[in-house]
Design a protein around this motif. Sequence first.
Motif, PDB file in Angstrom:
ATOM      1  N   TYR A  94     -31.873  -5.691 -35.960  1.00  6.61           N
ATOM      2  CA  TYR A  94     -32.484  -7.105 -37.196  1.00  6.61           C
ATOM      3  C   TYR A  94     -32.178  -5.213 -38.316  1.00  6.61           C
ATOM      4  N   ARG A  95     -31.933  -3.862 -38.118  1.00  2.00           N
ATOM      5  CA  ARG A  95     -31.762  -2.963 -39.006  1.00  2.00           C
ATOM      6  C   ARG A  95     -32.991  -3.081 -39.544  1.00  2.00           C
ATOM      7  N   ALA A  96     -34.019  -3.177 -39.496  1.00  2.00           N
ATOM      8  CA  ALA A  96     -35.624  -3.924 -39.633  1.00  2.00           C
ATOM      9  C   ALA A  96     -36.650  -2.700 -39.045  1.00  2.00           C
ATOM     10  N   TRP A  97     -37.911  -2.567 -39.350  1.00  2.26           N
ATOM     11  CA  TRP A  97     -38.908  -2.009 -39.002  1.00  2.26           C
ATOM     12  C   TRP A  97     -40.084  -3.059 -38.989  1.00  2.26           C
ATOM     13  N   VAL A  98     -41.342  -3.292 -37.539  1.00  3.09           N
ATOM     14  CA  VAL A  98     -42.099  -4.157 -37.051  1.00  3.09           C
ATOM     15  C   VAL A  98     -43.464  -3.120 -36.777  1.00  3.09           C
ATOM     16  N   THR A  99     -44.800  -3.732 -37.266  1.00  8.10           N
ATOM     17  CA  THR A  99     -45.414  -2.817 -36.678  1.00  8.10           C
ATOM     18  C   THR A  99     -45.579  -2.849 -34.994  1.00  8.10           C
ATOM     19  N   ASN A 100     -46.181  -2.003 -34.834  1.00 15.75           N
ATOM     20  CA  ASN A 100     -46.542  -2.606 -33.030  1.00 15.75           C
ATOM     21  C   ASN A 100     -47.184  -2.949 -32.695  1.00 15.75           C
ATOM     22  N   ILE A 101     -48.537  -3.534 -33.716  1.00 18.41           N
ATOM     23  CA  ILE A 101     -49.566  -4.410 -33.780  1.00 18.41           C
ATOM     24  C   ILE A 101     -48.491  -5.605 -33.040  1.00 18.41           C
ATOM     25  N   TYR A 102     -47.938  -6.008 -33.348  1.00 17.66           N
ATOM     26  CA  TYR A 102     -47.423  -7.379 -32.525  1.00 17.66           C
ATOM     27  C   TYR A 102     -45.787  -7.258 -31.629  1.00 17.66           C
ATOM     28  N   ILE A 103     -45.936  -5.967 -30.858  1.00 18.19           N
ATOM     29  CA  ILE A 103     -44.889  -5.914 -29.795  1.00 18.19           C
ATOM     30  C   ILE A 103     -46.535  -5.571 -28.992  1.00 18.19           C
TER      31      ILE A 103
END
Length: 293
Positions: A271-280
Amino acid sequence: MRTRIRGKLITILTFLMALPAMVLLGPLSGTASAATPPAQRAADTCGVLAPGASDAAARAVAAACTQVAAGTWYSWGGGHGAQPGATYGQIDPTDPASEHDPERKGFDCSGLVRYAYAQAAGSDILNGSADTQYYSVRAAARFTAAQGQAPLLPGDLLAYGTSDNIHHIAIYLGAGKMVEAKQSGTRIMVSEVRLGGDYFGALRVNTGAVTGHVHRTWGTGVWTHAEASTPSRRVYAFPDATTIRVECQKHAETVTAEGYTNDVWSYLPDYRAWVTNIYIQGPAWLDGVPTCS
């Protein structure tokens, strides 16, 4: 003398009477003419049109081209049954031309891609919509719109739309051509590659084992971001639980959501993007995933 003249006149008349049939049949038996059906002429141009394709990519192209040769319809929602293959479609409320799609057994754009690569890989590796396919963990390589056609090989997938709305996908053939299920009222076709407008980029499909740190998200409408912070630009929202590939993780902005607080963010290369680990799914700091430099 008169007999000879009559004989010549009969020969000339016989030749003139045969001319219409000769014109219709063409100069040689079996030679293609303007009477060749349009679907057959289009099918003749469908295939691997440049070198470099993997065996799996060539099989995907061949599978898509069988649908061109068969004159298969575009059908909105077609190809998304329990198994890959043509299905009857649905009415697209935004497109009046789709009124007959429930009567037409065929594919929409992602349904065709799903079918082609299922035939190539022997399993249903690209089930989902166009954006799900573009952001697949099965990307062997990715190319931006700015790179144009130069790095592309037959079998690569061409995506159209924006980072948060990939709405169309097609299969590259080489030589500036692609095969696609384009829109309601048309059949599966070979088209010129469209690099202007909303062309977003391309990916090469990995039909083998998925490499990297593969995880699963949870929640609905979860946004990824251009940076490891919520104020940064939104890139894409996971509609629901999604399989993702994580490259690395780091401590950054602290986020509180869904009853959890965490300052760890993961970088998602697809995605060439970041996500908070809360949702992993998993622990706050993912086991085995390296720290981002």
